[in-house]
Design a protein around this motif. Structure first.
Motif, PDB file in Angstrom:
ATOM      1  N   GLY A   1     -18.655 -37.392 -18.751  1.00 52.57           N
ATOM      2  CA  GLY A   1     -18.317 -35.989 -18.916  1.00 52.57           C
ATOM      3  C   GLY A   1     -18.764 -35.165 -17.711  1.00 52.57           C
ATOM      4  N   LEU A   2     -19.992 -35.425 -17.262  1.00 57.14           N
ATOM      5  CA  LEU A   2     -20.511 -34.696 -16.107  1.00 57.14           C
ATOM      6  C   LEU A   2     -19.732 -35.050 -14.846  1.00 57.14           C
ATOM      7  CD1 LEU A   2     -24.348 -34.901 -16.723  1.00 57.14           C
ATOM      8  CD2 LEU A   2     -22.924 -32.868 -16.739  1.00 57.14           C
ATOM      9  N   LEU A   3     -19.381 -36.331 -14.758  1.00 57.51           N
ATOM     10  CA  LEU A   3     -18.651 -36.783 -13.579  1.00 57.51           C
ATOM     11  C   LEU A   3     -17.297 -36.086 -13.511  1.00 57.51           C
ATOM     12  CD1 LEU A   3     -19.318 -38.739 -11.366  1.00 57.51           C
ATOM     13  CD2 LEU A   3     -18.051 -40.494 -12.579  1.00 57.51           C
ATOM     14  N   ALA A   4     -16.678 -35.883 -14.679  1.00 56.83           N
ATOM     15  CA  ALA A   4     -15.363 -35.259 -14.729  1.00 56.83           C
ATOM     16  C   ALA A   4     -15.431 -33.821 -14.223  1.00 56.83           C
ATOM     17  CB  ALA A   4     -14.823 -35.298 -16.155  1.00 56.83           C
ATOM     18  N   ARG A   5     -16.641 -33.209 -14.313  1.00 55.84           N
ATOM     19  CA  ARG A   5     -16.752 -31.827 -13.848  1.00 55.84           C
ATOM     20  C   ARG A   5     -17.068 -31.731 -12.371  1.00 55.84           C
ATOM     21  NH1 ARG A   5     -19.273 -30.492 -18.741  1.00 55.84           N
ATOM     22  NH2 ARG A   5     -21.291 -30.164 -17.787  1.00 55.84           N
ATOM     23  N   ASN A   6     -17.241 -32.892 -11.736  1.00 54.89           N
ATOM     24  CA  ASN A   6     -17.444 -32.930 -10.292  1.00 54.89           C
ATOM     25  C   ASN A   6     -16.094 -33.311  -9.670  1.00 54.89           C
ATOM     26  OD1 ASN A   6     -17.944 -33.738  -7.682  1.00 54.89           O
ATOM     27  ND2 ASN A   6     -19.941 -34.611  -8.153  1.00 54.89           N
ATOM     28  N   PRO A   7     -15.345 -32.307  -9.167  1.00 48.78           N
ATOM     29  CA  PRO A   7     -13.954 -32.553  -8.787  1.00 48.78           C
ATOM     30  C   PRO A   7     -13.795 -33.678  -7.764  1.00 48.78           C
ATOM     31  CG  PRO A   7     -14.559 -30.246  -8.461  1.00 48.78           C
ATOM     32  CD  PRO A   7     -15.790 -30.955  -8.888  1.00 48.78           C
TER      33      PRO A   7
ATOM     34  N   LEU B   1     -34.500 -52.820 -16.613  1.00 49.66           N
ATOM     35  CA  LEU B   1     -33.216 -52.792 -15.919  1.00 49.66           C
ATOM     36  C   LEU B   1     -32.379 -51.558 -16.286  1.00 49.66           C
ATOM     37  CD1 LEU B   1     -31.389 -54.067 -13.892  1.00 49.66           C
ATOM     38  CD2 LEU B   1     -30.498 -55.594 -15.642  1.00 49.66           C
ATOM     39  N   PRO B   2     -32.193 -51.243 -17.571  1.00 50.22           N
ATOM     40  CA  PRO B   2     -31.377 -50.050 -17.877  1.00 50.22           C
ATOM     41  C   PRO B   2     -31.932 -48.774 -17.263  1.00 50.22           C
ATOM     42  CG  PRO B   2     -31.740 -51.331 -19.862  1.00 50.22           C
ATOM     43  CD  PRO B   2     -32.609 -51.928 -18.804  1.00 50.22           C
ATOM     44  N   ASN B   3     -33.247 -48.646 -17.229  1.00 46.02           N
ATOM     45  CA  ASN B   3     -33.819 -47.419 -16.687  1.00 46.02           C
ATOM     46  C   ASN B   3     -33.871 -47.425 -15.171  1.00 46.02           C
ATOM     47  OD1 ASN B   3     -34.772 -45.514 -18.921  1.00 46.02           O
ATOM     48  ND2 ASN B   3     -35.441 -47.508 -19.655  1.00 46.02           N
ATOM     49  N   ALA B   4     -33.805 -48.614 -14.578  1.00 50.16           N
ATOM     50  CA  ALA B   4     -33.818 -48.697 -13.121  1.00 50.16           C
ATOM     51  C   ALA B   4     -32.404 -48.698 -12.553  1.00 50.16           C
ATOM     52  CB  ALA B   4     -34.566 -49.959 -12.674  1.00 50.16           C
ATOM     53  N   ALA B   5     -31.395 -48.663 -13.432  1.00 52.79           N
ATOM     54  CA  ALA B   5     -30.020 -48.894 -13.009  1.00 52.79           C
ATOM     55  C   ALA B   5     -29.386 -47.806 -12.140  1.00 52.79           C
ATOM     56  CB  ALA B   5     -29.137 -49.170 -14.228  1.00 52.79           C
ATOM     57  N   PRO B   6     -29.656 -46.509 -12.367  1.00 50.83           N
ATOM     58  CA  PRO B   6     -28.878 -45.503 -11.630  1.00 50.83           C
ATOM     59  C   PRO B   6     -28.796 -45.717 -10.118  1.00 50.83           C
ATOM     60  CG  PRO B   6     -30.096 -44.433 -13.360  1.00 50.83           C
ATOM     61  CD  PRO B   6     -30.520 -45.878 -13.383  1.00 50.83           C
ATOM     62  N   PRO B   7     -29.911 -45.911  -9.418  1.00 52.22           N
ATOM     63  CA  PRO B   7     -29.765 -46.123  -7.972  1.00 52.22           C
ATOM     64  C   PRO B   7     -28.951 -47.372  -7.637  1.00 52.22           C
ATOM     65  CG  PRO B   7     -32.083 -45.866  -8.589  1.00 52.22           C
ATOM     66  CD  PRO B   7     -31.312 -45.970  -9.844  1.00 52.22           C
TER      67      PRO B   7
ATOM     68  N   SER C   1     -21.472 -48.608  -5.552  1.00 47.91           N
ATOM     69  CA  SER C   1     -20.307 -47.839  -5.133  1.00 47.91           C
ATOM     70  C   SER C   1     -20.254 -47.710  -3.612  1.00 47.91           C
ATOM     71  CB  SER C   1     -20.365 -46.459  -5.800  1.00 47.91           C
ATOM     72  OG  SER C   1     -19.389 -45.632  -5.260  1.00 47.91           O
ATOM     73  N   VAL C   2     -21.391 -47.383  -3.011  1.00 47.06           N
ATOM     74  CA  VAL C   2     -21.432 -47.226  -1.562  1.00 47.06           C
ATOM     75  C   VAL C   2     -21.178 -48.568  -0.875  1.00 47.06           C
ATOM     76  CG1 VAL C   2     -22.916 -46.606   0.371  1.00 47.06           C
ATOM     77  CG2 VAL C   2     -22.943 -45.220  -1.698  1.00 47.06           C
ATOM     78  N   SER C   3     -21.737 -49.633  -1.439  1.00 47.92           N
ATOM     79  CA  SER C   3     -21.571 -50.948  -0.823  1.00 47.92           C
ATOM     80  C   SER C   3     -20.121 -51.420  -0.879  1.00 47.92           C
ATOM     81  CB  SER C   3     -22.446 -51.982  -1.528  1.00 47.92           C
ATOM     82  OG  SER C   3     -23.795 -51.717  -1.272  1.00 47.92           O
TER      83      SER C   3
ATOM     84  N   CYS D   1     -13.070 -42.916  -0.879  1.00 48.98           N
ATOM     85  CA  CYS D   1     -13.164 -42.714  -2.327  1.00 48.98           C
ATOM     86  C   CYS D   1     -14.417 -43.384  -2.891  1.00 48.98           C
ATOM     87  CB  CYS D   1     -11.919 -43.243  -3.026  1.00 48.98           C
ATOM     88  SG  CYS D   1     -10.513 -42.161  -2.813  1.00 48.98           S
ATOM     89  N   PHE D   2     -14.701 -44.604  -2.439  1.00 53.01           N
ATOM     90  CA  PHE D   2     -15.916 -45.281  -2.921  1.00 53.01           C
ATOM     91  C   PHE D   2     -17.153 -44.476  -2.548  1.00 53.01           C
ATOM     92  CE2 PHE D   2     -13.642 -49.514  -3.222  1.00 53.01           C
ATOM     93  CZ  PHE D   2     -13.869 -49.661  -4.569  1.00 53.01           C
ATOM     94  N   ASN D   3     -17.153 -43.954  -1.307  1.00 52.70           N
ATOM     95  CA  ASN D   3     -18.307 -43.173  -0.868  1.00 52.70           C
ATOM     96  C   ASN D   3     -18.480 -41.899  -1.668  1.00 52.70           C
ATOM     97  OD1 ASN D   3     -19.964 -44.272   1.149  1.00 52.70           O
ATOM     98  ND2 ASN D   3     -18.280 -44.155   2.618  1.00 52.70           N
ATOM     99  N   LEU D   4     -17.371 -41.176  -1.863  1.00 47.23           N
ATOM    100  CA  LEU D   4     -17.456 -39.911  -2.587  1.00 47.23           C
ATOM    101  C   LEU D   4     -17.837 -40.148  -4.038  1.00 47.23           C
ATOM    102  CD1 LEU D   4     -14.379 -38.051  -1.071  1.00 47.23           C
ATOM    103  CD2 LEU D   4     -16.806 -37.648  -0.624  1.00 47.23           C
ATOM    104  N   LEU D   5     -17.305 -41.219  -4.614  1.00 48.81           N
ATOM    105  CA  LEU D   5     -17.676 -41.546  -5.995  1.00 48.81           C
ATOM    106  C   LEU D   5     -19.170 -41.868  -6.057  1.00 48.81           C
ATOM    107  CD1 LEU D   5     -16.747 -42.085  -8.908  1.00 48.81           C
ATOM    108  CD2 LEU D   5     -16.406 -44.464  -8.266  1.00 48.81           C
ATOM    109  N   GLY D   6     -19.648 -42.579  -5.052  1.00 45.48           N
ATOM    110  CA  GLY D   6     -21.078 -42.902  -5.004  1.00 45.48           C
ATOM    111  C   GLY D   6     -21.929 -41.645  -4.946  1.00 45.48           C
ATOM    112  N   ASP D   7     -21.514 -40.694  -4.091  1.00 44.16           N
ATOM    113  CA  ASP D   7     -22.245 -39.422  -4.017  1.00 44.16           C
ATOM    114  C   ASP D   7     -22.244 -38.715  -5.362  1.00 44.16           C
ATOM    115  OD1 ASP D   7     -22.853 -39.837  -1.448  1.00 44.16           O
ATOM    116  OD2 ASP D   7     -21.451 -38.375  -0.599  1.00 44.16           O
ATOM    117  N   GLY D   8     -21.083 -38.690  -5.992  1.00 43.86           N
ATOM    118  CA  GLY D   8     -20.967 -38.017  -7.288  1.00 43.86           C
ATOM    119  C   GLY D   8     -21.860 -38.685  -8.319  1.00 43.86           C
ATOM    120  N   LEU D   9     -21.841 -40.014  -8.330  1.00 45.92           N
ATOM    121  CA  LEU D   9     -22.682 -40.741  -9.287  1.00 45.92           C
ATOM    122  C   LEU D   9     -24.155 -40.450  -9.048  1.00 45.92           C
ATOM    123  CD1 LEU D   9     -21.021 -44.273  -9.513  1.00 45.92           C
ATOM    124  CD2 LEU D   9     -21.371 -42.659 -11.372  1.00 45.92           C
TER     125      LEU D   9
END
Lengths: 365, 312
Positions: free
Chosen positions: B35-41, B217-223, B229-231, B287-295
């Motif tokens: 939901g939050l990602l959808a609000r990041n155009p 693992l679940p709590n360490a996952a975001p980075p 995505s960046v890779s 696109c991969f880079n921008l998605l990575g930034d958004g994430l």
């Protein structure tokens, strides 16, 4: 340390000469060990079955480390711990898991002790899954509902995440988790310290109710003496890694036998305005010494108002004091008993020079 | 003695004084994240474009008007037209079709190599971070050795030893990215393993395996997700570079990197030959880079609170 004059009490958890020393390492590639932080330094303590033992002391005195070491959540570096007759320090994997079922822990900060990514149901049912209790999804769900009701939560909240709850509610979830394995022993490590005052009373009453209802043995660790006095059958006072006084709650509160306990008690405000006005505070000089540089002999001597000759030379042992049975303190004011600092005479209790006759029991101001 | 009473016998628990969270909808974390990602155009558009590119790669043979190697000698190096939107190459092959067919190659190499690095690197980082001590020392020094090599040079060395081809390109790129994932994972795990809830789970008897898989693992996952995505962007680029150097997929298989390499020779006569495959690479990587930034923004707890607060 067993109470003289009583039938041997039923001891559930027992520590003898328990030590937890954390190595202090120098920086650099070689990481030489340059010293030790003596968080717990030779603790003798018995917890009787079915009682609530309050453990008090200033922050940094090793209360929490002691609580963790009793459950082997922190590995002891010396001494022994027994749980219901079993040697905790030498337990293998299976025995240790059974210990973890039979002994639970409630943590200080309910905002940190619940995994933010797991629902209440997942958190509370974790012990059930780990120990294979109530096998089957249906049975576990039912059990989680039961546990949530037991701690005064609506079972409908099982699907919620921790961030949707207040501190008191989270602490109830933490208690439900600790109770899931039907433990005999519960360590409450500053379990109410980070809650609002009004919520503290609720959680305190919940713990008391649960203790009676489930026949739990409770180790209630807190820096809050009035809370401890409220819930405990016995009180143990800790200073700089050592238990310095233990006794029935009423005796310790009314007639403390060790200067440190007296100072600690004098800091507690009284609920009666007139009494409060006449309350005499004993303000200690100086700071708590660093646990990496513990003073010789009695470790309280650097701040003790009643310090005298044998204090730096003899490490005091716990000895019966006062009038209440089972009341012990480590203080030379009651007779010089302990280990000479020399180190040559290793363990036996050596009687101090009879010349030091300041051993008369001081009154309680 | 600690037998709990049956629910019926439980004395009525005192009603909790604090209001329980009532109407709040039960929303799993990942739905909130979406939901939050959808609000990041920027991130949302990137995600949509990437989905389109993946769909193109999956249905390449249906979408491509011509086969990869259908030649028409009469139509060499034709500029873009309605029949050949991206023009034709020196053999009269349709560049549009080959860009579509090359997407599968580029993405397959990208995804598989990153998947390899993700699995191996995350595992190494988890073990090093969770157990610390000598496990940490041994594993991370090994990673340092790998990391010390310039990435493309290491990939070239691996391909040189094992021979060119898509499989070896995947392996080479994968190995190059292992230390990155190991480091990111380790750093994140070091923070999470000290959390009280990890100790709390240990206190109820959870095994190391359970602690690692269910809590750490679940709590360490975001980075790690952001790094993935960046890779992916870098992996697509690396595949193009290896192909360009002739170390990836072989001619005449369509590959963006290969087309870029071949088109370079004709850049003055036929700009479209190199530009369109190049554009495909740029769009995908961007696109991969921008998605990575958004994430990264969305998965950062502080940012998350800010964004959720302003949005509701």
């Amino acid at each position: 340390m067993t109470a003289p004059g009583e039938g041997a009490p039923d001891v559930l958890v027992s520590a003898r000469g328990l030590e937890v020393h954390f190595p202090i390492r120098s920086g650099g590639a070689l990481r030489r060990t340059t010293g030790a932080l003596r968080a717990v330094d030779g603790v003798d303590l018995d917890v009787y079955r079915g009682e609530t033992l309050g453990l008090v002391g200033e922050s940094g005195c090793g209360k929490s480390t002691l609580g963790n070491a009793l459950l082997r959540l922190v590995p002891p570096t010396g001494g022994t711990v027994t749980f219901d007759g079993l040697d905790v320090t030498g337990m293998g994997r299976r025995q240790l898991r059974e210990l973890r079922r039979r002994a639970g822990m409630v943590f200080q900060d309910p905002f940190a002790s619940l995994d933010p990514r797991r629902t209440v149901a997942q958190t509370v049912s974790e012990p059930l899954e780990v120990h294979g209790l109530h096998p089957g999804r249906q049975a576990r769900v039912a059990r989680v509902r039961e546990l949530l009701e037991l701690v005064g939560l609506d079972p409908a909240v099982a699907a919620r995440y921790p961030h949707e709850f207040s501190g008191g509610q989270r602490q109830r979830v933490g208690i439900a988790r600790a109770l899931a394995g039907e433990p005999d022993f519960l360590v409450c490590d500053e379990a109410i310290a980070s809650l609002d005052v009004s919520v503290q009373a609720q959680v305190l009453n919940l713990l008391r109710r649960l203790q009676r209802q489930l026949g739990l043995t409770l180790l209630f660790i807190s820096h809050d003496l009035s809370a401890v006095r409220h819930v405990s059958d016995r009180i143990a006072v800790m200073y700089l890694g050592r238990v310095v006084e233990v006794g029935p709650a009423a005796a310790v509160a009314a007639a403390p036998q060790m200067p440190y306990t007296r100072a600690l008690l004098s800091a507690v405000p009284l609920p009666h305005p007139e009494l409060e006005r006449s309350r005499q505070r004993i303000v200690l000089r100086g700071d708590v010494p660093s646990p990496s540089r513990v003073p010789s002999g009695c470790r309280f001597r650097t701040r003790c108002p009643d310090v005298f000759e044998p204090c730096p030379d003899v490490d005091p042992a716990l000895q019966p004091v006062g009038s209440a049975p089972g009341h012990v303190a480590a203080c030379h004011l009651h007779g010089v008993v302990g280990t000479p600092v020399d180190g040559s005479g290793s363990t036996p209790a050596a009687s101090g020079p009879p010349g030091a006759t300041a051993s008369g029991v001081r009154g309680t101001g | 003695m600690t037998q709990l009473p049956t629910p019926g016998a439980t004395p009525a628990a005192p009603p909790p004084a604090e209001p329980l969270p009532t109407a709040a909808p039960v929303r799993p974390r990942w739905r909130e994240t979406l939901g939050l990602l959808a609000r990041n155009p920027t991130a949302a558009v990137s995600a949509v474009v990437l989905v389109l590119i993946v769909l193109v790669a999956v249905f390449d043979e249906t979408l491509a008007p011509d086969g990869p190697n259908e030649q028409d000698p009469s139509l060499q190096l034709q500029p873009p037209s309605w029949a050949h939107p991206f023009g034709t190459d020196e053999f009269g092959r349709d560049v549009f079709s080959r860009v579509i067919l090359g997407a599968a190659t580029s993405l397959r190499v990208g995804f598989l190599s990153v998947a390899f690095a993700l699995v191996v690197g995350t595992l190494i980082g988890l073990l090093a971070g969770f157990y610390g001590t000598w496990v940490d020392d041994v594993l991370m020094r090994l990673m340092d050795v790998l990391f010390a090599f310039p990435a493309v040079l290491l990939a070239i060395a691996i391909v040189a030893i094992r021979g060119a081809g898509p499989a070896n390109a995947i392996l080479a790129i994968g190995i190059v990215y292992v230390p990155i994932f190991a480091r990111v994972t380790r750093a994140s795990v070091l923070g999470v393993r000290e959390e009280v809830y990890v100790r709390a789970s240990r206190s109820v008897g959870a095994s190391d395996w359970r602690l690692i898989t269910r809590h750490v693992l679940p709590n360490a996952a975001p980075p790690i997700i952001v790094q993935t995505s960046v890779s992916l962007a870098f992996a697509v680029l690396a595949e193009a570079a290896l192909s360009f150097l002739g170390l990836g997929p072989r001619r005449p298989d369509p590959s963006w990197g290969l087309m870029l390499a071949d088109g370079r020779g004709f850049i003055e006569q036929a700009w479209w030959y190199a530009v369109f495959p190049g554009l495909a690479i740029v769009v995908t990587v961007l696109c991969f880079n921008l998605l990575g930034d958004g994430l990264r923004d969305v998965l950062d707890p502080r940012q998350r609170t800010l964004m959720a607060g302003s949005g509701r």
